[in-house]
Design an enzyme around this catalytic site. Sequence first.
Site, mmCIF file in Angstrom:
data_model
loop_
_atom_site.group_PDB
_atom_site.id
_atom_site.type_symbol
_atom_site.label_atom_id
_atom_site.label_comp_id
_atom_site.label_asym_id
_atom_site.label_seq_id
_atom_site.Cartn_x
_atom_site.Cartn_y
_atom_site.Cartn_z
ATOM 1 C CB SER A 159 -0.914 0.045 1.227
ATOM 2 O OG SER A 159 -1.625 1.264 1.233
ATOM 3 C CE LYS A 213 -2.892 -2.517 -0.377
ATOM 4 N NZ LYS A 213 -3.881 -2.404 -1.402
ATOM 5 C CG HIS A 216 -4.656 -0.784 4.081
ATOM 6 N ND1 HIS A 216 -4.975 -0.238 2.854
ATOM 7 C CD2 HIS A 216 -3.807 0.092 4.666
ATOM 8 C CE1 HIS A 216 -4.343 0.902 2.717
ATOM 9 N NE2 HIS A 216 -3.621 1.131 3.790
ATOM 10 C CG ASN A 217 -7.222 -1.511 -0.139
ATOM 11 O OD1 ASN A 217 -6.201 -1.312 0.509
ATOM 12 N ND2 ASN A 217 -7.215 -1.620 -1.449
ATOM 13 C CD GLU A 220 -7.456 3.396 0.614
ATOM 14 O OE1 GLU A 220 -6.545 2.602 0.887
ATOM 15 O OE2 GLU A 220 -7.715 3.751 -0.549
#
Length: 509
Positions: A159, A213, A216-217, A220
């Site tokens: 990222s 990941k 994480h998105n 976000e």
Amino acid sequence: MTVPPSGPVGSTSPSPGTGTTPASSTPPGLTGTAVVGVVGMAVMGRNLARNLARHGHTVALYNRTTARTDEVVAAHGHEGTFVLAPDLASFVDALARPRRVIIMVQAGAGTDAVIDQLVPLLEEGDIVVDGGNAHYTDTRRRERALRAQGLHFVGAGISGGEVGALEGPSIMPGGSVESYAALGPILESIAAEVDGEPCCAHLGPDGAGHFVKMVHNGIEYADMQFIAEAYDLLRGAGLDAEQMAGIFRTWNEGDLDSYLIEVTAEVLSQRDARTGGALVDSIVDAAGQKGTGSWTVQAALELGVPVNAIAESVFARAASSHPELRTAARAALSGPTTGTGSGRSGADREAFVEDVRQTLWSAKVVAYAQGLHLIRVASQTYGWDVDIETVARIWRAGCIIRARLLERIRGEYAANDLVTLLEAPSIRDGLATTQASWRRVVGAAAQAGVPVPGFAAALSYYDTLRAERLPAALIQGQRDYFGAHTYRRVDDDGTFHTRWSADRSEARV
Ligand code: ATR
């Protein structure tokens, strides 16, 4: 060929990339010289390769279309030592054992195509890294397939966008412990750092890295939606883009300090050369998405984990991007016309702005709590043993959700054995203070007819988790009524059913 720091491609020695050396052989003397190789010279791949070279690693490069590799070395060859390969065979030849190959091609079919071509060329113990945004189930499948052939497959979330790839991303690798021993130091050398600690760590086997990941998105998406709702409320309170940019800049100096708040201030302060007004006012209000937010929600649905604030953030983008739906509804539906306080001024407006700030912090904490809980459950389900403190640690820099809050989250997981982030002492105490603002803001938005799906969902989650008793009891009664799905009693063990269509007596089942 190796490209000397000063030399352009092809000017110093025969280059396979320029066709002066037989196409499938590595130039003599270069066999086994590269410690790592990158396949895929689109922007992420090329920047990662440059980052590796800048850190002193000799990097083999391959791209299906050779011209792209040539371009990279022509423009950036002076940044380090590259070995250009015109085909995968010479690429593999150029790598030192165990070979470390980072694949940075189009996710999905592109990744599978490269793996299929690469695997027959590799030998036992070699390591294939997928640095793209693969779905974690694909990573699990690929890891199984390569393991059966004696190869290591590492799904690594990366990222930070293109700048991060070049200057220091947050890297989230999964895969075997053995593969990390050979690969980790190289990845750690190019990752972002906080106080000398790299934002890269081994997260767990097979799909763990890509799962982290993906979450994480998802976080976000939520973070961005909350900021957008804050902007909408401030706009409704009569503030213009420039004033809001100033507010976000101030917020970025406190607990909300984060990359996304910084970006928000930048976007809000941008003027539109065509209209002379704020650029944001000239942008169509339809948000796009590439899918990782939806993946997070889909995974949460499959694992039965409540991530309602993240889900609302994905749905808010979807709602914004249905113009026909919005046009039809706008023509039909009425609502309050007062706004959240365009009449506000002075101290009243300042108090509202502060309420919005506290709301933003509260909702943000909930999004992290939901995402980390999803990782916890996935980790238990798949036997990954992901350490949440480590996740918070490697998100502190390099990635899009980097934020001051992550230092606190990391500290809380280091000091406490937490089921949920919300029970962490400093978070719990913070929310005890901020919740009055949060409730005022969600209430005011509802009264004024301003949509705050993220803030409201986050608050509902908070209240759901702290409720002594949920209305789920009634749902169990309903399920038993129409489907004999049974229920458990608060005062007895076992499972029960009421004979609803007979004498309504209760049976133990
Ligand atoms: P971007 O959106 O930045 O262009 P991307 O679509 O994720 O990036 O990835 C594009 C990269 O994947 C390119 O390096 C592309 O190779 P070409 O330059 O030859 O097009 C590579 N790629 C895509 N499909 C591929 C395949 N089937 N085999 C090999 N490489 C492939």
